[in-house]
Design an enzyme around this catalytic site. Structure first.
Site, PDB file in Angstrom:
ATOM      1  N   GLU A 171       9.879  17.347  13.909  1.00  0.00           N
ATOM      2  CA  GLU A 171      10.152  17.196  12.477  1.00  0.00           C
ATOM      3  C   GLU A 171       9.305  18.218  11.705  1.00  0.00           C
ATOM      4  O   GLU A 171       8.075  18.175  11.772  1.00  0.00           O
ATOM      5  CB  GLU A 171       9.762  15.763  12.077  1.00  0.00           C
ATOM      6  CG  GLU A 171      10.410  15.302  10.815  1.00  0.00           C
ATOM      7  CD  GLU A 171      10.013  13.868  10.454  1.00  0.00           C
ATOM      8  OE1 GLU A 171       8.891  13.439  10.770  1.00  0.00           O
ATOM      9  OE2 GLU A 171      10.847  13.185   9.835  1.00  0.00           O
ATOM     10  N   GLU A 195      10.300   2.170  10.087  1.00  0.00           N
ATOM     11  CA  GLU A 195      11.313   3.169   9.705  1.00  0.00           C
ATOM     12  C   GLU A 195      10.623   4.519   9.806  1.00  0.00           C
ATOM     13  O   GLU A 195       9.742   4.826   9.002  1.00  0.00           O
ATOM     14  CB  GLU A 195      11.789   2.920   8.263  1.00  0.00           C
ATOM     15  CG  GLU A 195      12.196   1.487   7.953  1.00  0.00           C
ATOM     16  CD  GLU A 195      13.505   1.071   8.601  1.00  0.00           C
ATOM     17  OE1 GLU A 195      14.263   1.969   9.017  1.00  0.00           O
ATOM     18  OE2 GLU A 195      13.750  -0.144   8.711  1.00  0.00           O
ATOM     19  N   LYS A 214       0.861  -1.193   0.000  1.00  0.00           N
ATOM     20  CA  LYS A 214       0.000   0.000   0.000  1.00  0.00           C
ATOM     21  C   LYS A 214       0.891   1.234   0.000  1.00  0.00           C
ATOM     22  O   LYS A 214       1.476   1.598   1.018  1.00  0.00           O
ATOM     23  CB  LYS A 214      -0.930   0.051   1.217  1.00  0.00           C
ATOM     24  CG  LYS A 214      -2.028   1.099   0.999  1.00  0.00           C
ATOM     25  CD  LYS A 214      -2.628   1.646   2.256  1.00  0.00           C
ATOM     26  CE  LYS A 214      -1.841   2.732   2.894  1.00  0.00           C
ATOM     27  NZ  LYS A 214      -1.680   3.971   2.086  1.00  0.00           N
ATOM     28  N   CYS A 257      13.540  11.986   5.246  1.00  0.00           N
ATOM     29  CA  CYS A 257      13.593  11.570   6.649  1.00  0.00           C
ATOM     30  C   CYS A 257      14.975  11.825   7.242  1.00  0.00           C
ATOM     31  O   CYS A 257      15.110  12.082   8.429  1.00  0.00           O
ATOM     32  CB  CYS A 257      13.229  10.099   6.777  1.00  0.00           C
ATOM     33  SG  CYS A 257      14.246   9.036   5.735  1.00  0.00           S
TER      34      CYS A 257
HETATM   35  P1  NAD Z   1       2.393   8.762   7.422  1.00  0.00           P
HETATM   36  O1  NAD Z   1       2.787   8.039   8.660  1.00  0.00           O
HETATM   37  O2  NAD Z   1       1.333   9.779   7.495  1.00  0.00           O
HETATM   38  O3  NAD Z   1       1.898   7.696   6.309  1.00  0.00           O
HETATM   39  C1  NAD Z   1       2.725   6.636   5.901  1.00  0.00           C
HETATM   40  C2  NAD Z   1       1.855   5.530   5.320  1.00  0.00           C
HETATM   41  O4  NAD Z   1       1.065   4.959   6.354  1.00  0.00           O
HETATM   42  C3  NAD Z   1       0.889   5.979   4.241  1.00  0.00           C
HETATM   43  O5  NAD Z   1       0.817   4.988   3.249  1.00  0.00           O
HETATM   44  C4  NAD Z   1      -0.426   6.096   4.997  1.00  0.00           C
HETATM   45  O6  NAD Z   1      -1.565   5.939   4.182  1.00  0.00           O
HETATM   46  C5  NAD Z   1      -0.301   4.936   5.968  1.00  0.00           C
HETATM   47  N1  NAD Z   1      -1.091   5.044   7.194  1.00  0.00           N
HETATM   48  C6  NAD Z   1      -1.528   6.165   7.824  1.00  0.00           C
HETATM   49  N2  NAD Z   1      -2.171   5.839   8.960  1.00  0.00           N
HETATM   50  C7  NAD Z   1      -2.122   4.479   9.054  1.00  0.00           C
HETATM   51  C8  NAD Z   1      -2.593   3.542  10.004  1.00  0.00           C
HETATM   52  N3  NAD Z   1      -3.246   3.917  11.115  1.00  0.00           N
HETATM   53  N4  NAD Z   1      -2.360   2.220   9.800  1.00  0.00           N
HETATM   54  C9  NAD Z   1      -1.684   1.819   8.709  1.00  0.00           C
HETATM   55  N5  NAD Z   1      -1.212   2.657   7.755  1.00  0.00           N
HETATM   56  C10 NAD Z   1      -1.429   3.975   7.935  1.00  0.00           C
HETATM   57  O7  NAD Z   1       3.745   9.362   6.816  1.00  0.00           O
HETATM   58  P2  NAD Z   1       3.940  10.355   5.580  1.00  0.00           P
HETATM   59  O8  NAD Z   1       3.456  11.709   5.935  1.00  0.00           O
HETATM   60  O9  NAD Z   1       3.447   9.709   4.331  1.00  0.00           O
HETATM   61  O10 NAD Z   1       5.538  10.360   5.497  1.00  0.00           O
HETATM   62  C11 NAD Z   1       6.358  11.237   6.210  1.00  0.00           C
HETATM   63  C12 NAD Z   1       6.983  10.564   7.396  1.00  0.00           C
HETATM   64  O11 NAD Z   1       7.707   9.398   6.999  1.00  0.00           O
HETATM   65  C13 NAD Z   1       8.012  11.461   8.067  1.00  0.00           C
HETATM   66  O12 NAD Z   1       7.864  11.343   9.451  1.00  0.00           O
HETATM   67  C14 NAD Z   1       9.338  10.874   7.615  1.00  0.00           C
HETATM   68  O13 NAD Z   1      10.413  11.139   8.464  1.00  0.00           O
HETATM   69  C15 NAD Z   1       9.017   9.428   7.565  1.00  0.00           C
HETATM   70  N6  NAD Z   1       9.954   8.713   6.717  1.00  0.00           N
HETATM   71  C16 NAD Z   1      10.864   7.880   7.304  1.00  0.00           C
HETATM   72  C17 NAD Z   1      11.809   7.218   6.520  1.00  0.00           C
HETATM   73  C18 NAD Z   1      12.824   6.299   7.128  1.00  0.00           C
HETATM   74  O14 NAD Z   1      13.505   5.570   6.391  1.00  0.00           O
HETATM   75  N7  NAD Z   1      12.992   6.277   8.435  1.00  0.00           N
HETATM   76  C19 NAD Z   1      11.812   7.414   5.136  1.00  0.00           C
HETATM   77  C20 NAD Z   1      10.864   8.282   4.582  1.00  0.00           C
HETATM   78  C21 NAD Z   1       9.938   8.922   5.380  1.00  0.00           C
END
Ligand code: NAD
Length: 493
Positions: free
Chosen positions: A397, A264, A190, A298
Site C-alpha cells: 500500500e 477494517e 480515539k 483505503c
Molecule cells: P494506523 O494503523 O497507523 O492508525 C490508526 C489508528 O490506530 C490511529 O488512531 C492510531 O493512533 C491508532 N493506533 C496506532 N497504533 C495502535 C496500537 N498499537 N493500538 C491501538 N491503536 C493504535 O493507520 P493510519 O495511518 O491512521 O491510516 C491508514 C491506514 O488505514 C491505511 O492502511 C488504510 O488502508 C487504512 N484504512 C482502512 C479503511 C477500511 O475501511 N478498510 C479505511 C480507511 C483507512
C-alpha cells in the site's frame, strides 16, 4: 519545477477546537502538560493542539462509559428513543455543514467540495440511517420441539472502543459511533492523532442532540493511548479502522481478552479495464480512483489492469489527463487534489518514487518530475507503467496518488493478477459485457466490487475486507449487527 495552482492562504478559520481537552463522562477535562500540535497540511503551520491522553485518562473514559452502560440510561431506552437522538445529531451535522467541512479540510487537506459532499453529508446520512434502524432492533419468536415460548433478544455489547485512522475522520468515526449508539452501546472514541478536530467537535454536537453523559467519550492521542484503550478492563468491543500492521496487533490482543473485534484494514485494489469498455469513461474512472483524497483512500483503485489491445492508449490517456487535475489549496472551491495529510505520508510516497527510479520503472504523469515549492505536503499524480506483479509497487500500500498499470491477455489472467496481493478490500471491472461483469465480480477476492465505475459508496451497502484487509462490516444492516449480540429466552409451558 511546477507550482501548485493556488498556493494556500494562511488559515483564517477558527480551528482551535477544545485544545488540549478530553471529553469524559459528559464533561471537558483539560490536560495541562501533554499536548500534540495540530498541523494544517496545506501550510505546515500549527493551528491548534490536542491532548495526549495517558493510561489514567483512558481508564477514566472507559469507566465513565462502563458506568453509563451499566446504569442503563441509554441501552434501557426503547430503540426508537435512541433513534430520535441520532436523528437530532444528523440535523445538527447538517446545520453545521460548512463549519465541519472547513474543519475537516484544514485538518486533513481534503478539498472543501469533497469535505462537504462526501465527509459531512455522509456523516449526516449515517446518523439518519442508523437512527431509523434503531427502531427495528428486535428478536424473533421461534417454534421449538418441546412446548415452550421461545424467543430471541438483540442486545448491546457494552462499551465500544472506536479507534480510527487519519484519512476520513468524520466518516470512519460515525460509521462506528452511529450503529454502536443505535444498538445501545456506550463509546470511547480515539480518533487519529493527526486528525482529531472533528471528533472533538462531534462530542459537543452529540451532547446537544441529547446523548446522555458518559455514553460518548473522546480521548485523543497516538498509539500509546490507542493501546491503553484496547487493553483497558471494561471494553467489550474494539472497532478499529487503520493499517493492517496495527490491526493484526489489535486482533491478537482482542483474541487474548476475548473481546468482540472488527478490523477494517489496508487495501491495494485492482481496477480491471477490458478492451470492450468505454475507454473515455474507463480513463476518467481510473483517474478518480487513484487521485481521490490524494490517494489516501483505503479503497483507492491503485492498480490498473488493462487488456493488451488498449493498454498503450489507456496508459497515455491517463498520464496526459493527470496533468490537468487541479492541485492546490483545500479551501479553494476548484481544488481536486489537496496536500497529503502529514509529512510521513508524503515521505512514504517519495520513498516509493525513489525506489521506482532506482528500479528503472517507467514513471509517467506530473508526479514524475515534480518537486513541491511550498511548506505544505503536496504530491502530484504519478503513473508507474509495466510494473512486475511481485514488485513492492503492486504488492504494498503506497497510500498516495500513485497508480500502477499492467497489461493482461485473458480474463483468467486479469482475475489472477487482481487477486494476487495480500489485500482484498475493493475491485473494479470496466466492461460492456454484463455476463462477464457478473462472472468476474464473483471471482474477485474483495469485499466490494464496482462495475463501470469506482468509489461510489452508500450507507446502505456494507464495506469490509477479505484477506489482510480485515474482517467485520461497516454500513448497512450488517454494520449494526456488529454491535449487537443475541440472547435466547426459553419459557417452559
Ligand atoms: P494506523 O494503523 O497507523 O492508525 C490508526 C489508528 O490506530 C490511529 O488512531 C492510531 O493512533 C491508532 N493506533 C496506532 N497504533 C495502535 C496500537 N498499537 N493500538 C491501538 N491503536 C493504535 O493507520 P493510519 O495511518 O491512521 O491510516 C491508514 C491506514 O488505514 C491505511 O492502511 C488504510 O488502508 C487504512 N484504512 C482502512 C479503511 C477500511 O475501511 N478498510 C479505511 C480507511 C483507512
Amino acid at each position: 519545477m511546477t507550482s501548485i495552482a493556488n498556493p494556500p492562504a494562511e488559515a483564517t478559520t477558527a480551528t482551535a477546537i477544545r485544545p488540549g481537552q478530553l471529553f469524559i463522562g459528559g464533561a471537558w477535562e483539560t490536560v495541562p502538560d501533554r499536548r500534540r500540535p495540530v498541523i494544517d497540511p496545506a501550510t505546515g503551520s500549527e493551528i491548534s493542539t490536542i491532548a495526549e491522553a495517558d493510561a489514567d485518562d483512558v481508564a477514566r473514559a472507559v469507566r465513565a462509559a462502563r458506568q453509563a452502560f451499566d446504569a442503563g440510561s441509554w441501552c434501557g431506552l426503547p430503540g426508537r428513543a435512541r433513534g430520535r437522538v441520532l436523528l437530532a445529531a444528523a440535523a445538527l451535522v447538517r446545520e453545521h455543514r460548512e463549519e465541519l467541512a472547513r474543519l475537516e479540510s484544514l485538518d486533513t487537506g481534503k478539498p472543501i467540495m469533497f469535505s462537504r459532499m462526501i465527509d459531512v453529508d455522509t456523516t449526516a446520512q449515517m446518523f439518519e440511517y442508523y437512527g431509523s434502524l434503531a427502531a427495528s432492533i428486535e428478536g424473533s419468536v421461534r417454534s421449538t420441539a418441546a412446548p415452550m415460548m421461545a424467543y430471541t433478544r438483540r442486545e448491546a455489547l457494552g462499551v465500544v472502543a472506536a479507534i480510527t485512522p487519519f484519512n476520513f475522520p468524520l466518516v470512519l468515526s460515525v460509521s462506528k459511533i452511529a450503529p454502536a449508539l443505535a444498538a445501545g452501546n456506550t463509546v470511547v472514541h480515539k480518533p487519529s492523532e493527526e486528525t482529531s478536530l472533528t471528533a472533538l467537535r462531534m462530542a459537543d454536537l452529540l451532547t446537544e442532540a441529547g446523548v446522555p453523559a458518559g455514553v460518548f467519550n473522546v480521548i485523543t492521542g497516538g498509539s500509546e493511548a490507542g493501546r491503553a484503550l484496547t487493553e483497558a478492563p471494561g471494553v467489550d468491543k474494539v472497532a478499529f479502522t487503520g493499517s493492517t500492521a496495527v490491526g493484526r496487533a489489535i486482533a491478537a490482543a482482542a483474541g487474548q481478552n476475548l473481546q468482540h473485534v472488527t478490523v477494517e484494514l489496508g487495501g491495494k485494489s485492482a481496477n480491471i479495464v477490458f478492451a470492450d469498455a468505454d475507454v473515455h469513461q474507463a480513463v476518467t474512472t481510473a483517474i478518480n480512483g487513484f487521485v481521490y483524497n490524494t490517494g489516501q483512500f483505503c479503497m483507492a483503485g491503485s492498480r490498473l489492469l488493462v487488456e493488451r489491445p488498449i493498454y498503450d492508449q489507456v496508459v497515455e490517456a491517463i498520464a496526459a489527463a493527470a496533468e490537468h487535475v487541479p492541485v492546490g489549496d483545500p479551501l479553494d472551491e476548484g481544488t481536486v487534489i489537496g496536500p497529503m495529510t502529514g509529512p510521513r505520508h508524503l515521505e512514504k510516497v517519495r520513498a516509493f518514487l525513489r525506489r521506482a527510479a532506482e528500479d528503472e520503472v517507467r514513471v509517467l504523469g506530473p508526479g514524475a518530475s515534480w518537486e513541491s515549492d511550498t511548506a505544505g505536503y503536496f504530491a502530484r499524480p504519478t503513473v508507474l507503467a509495466d510494473v512486475a506483479q511481485d514488485s513492492p509497487f503492486v504488492q504494498e500500500e503506497i497510500f498516495g496518488p500513485v497508480l500502477t498499470v499492467q497489461p493482461f491477455d485473458t480474463e483468467e489472467e486479469a482475475i489472477r493478477l487482481a487477486n494476487d496481493t495480500p489485500y482484498g478490500l475493493a475491485a473494479g471491472i470496466q466492461t460492456a459485457d454484463v455476463t462477464r461483469a457478473h462472472r468476474v465480480a464473483a471471482a474477485l477476492q474483495a469485499g466490494l466490487v464496482w462495475v463501470n465505475g469506482w468509489g461510489v459508496l452508500d450507507v446502505a451497502m456494507p464495506i469490509g475486507g477479505y484477506k489482510a484487509s480485515g474482517y467485520g462490516r461497516e454500513c448497512g444492516p450488517e454494520g449494526l449487527d456488529e454491535y449487537l449480540q443475541t440472547k435466547s429466552v426459553l419459557i417452559s409451558l
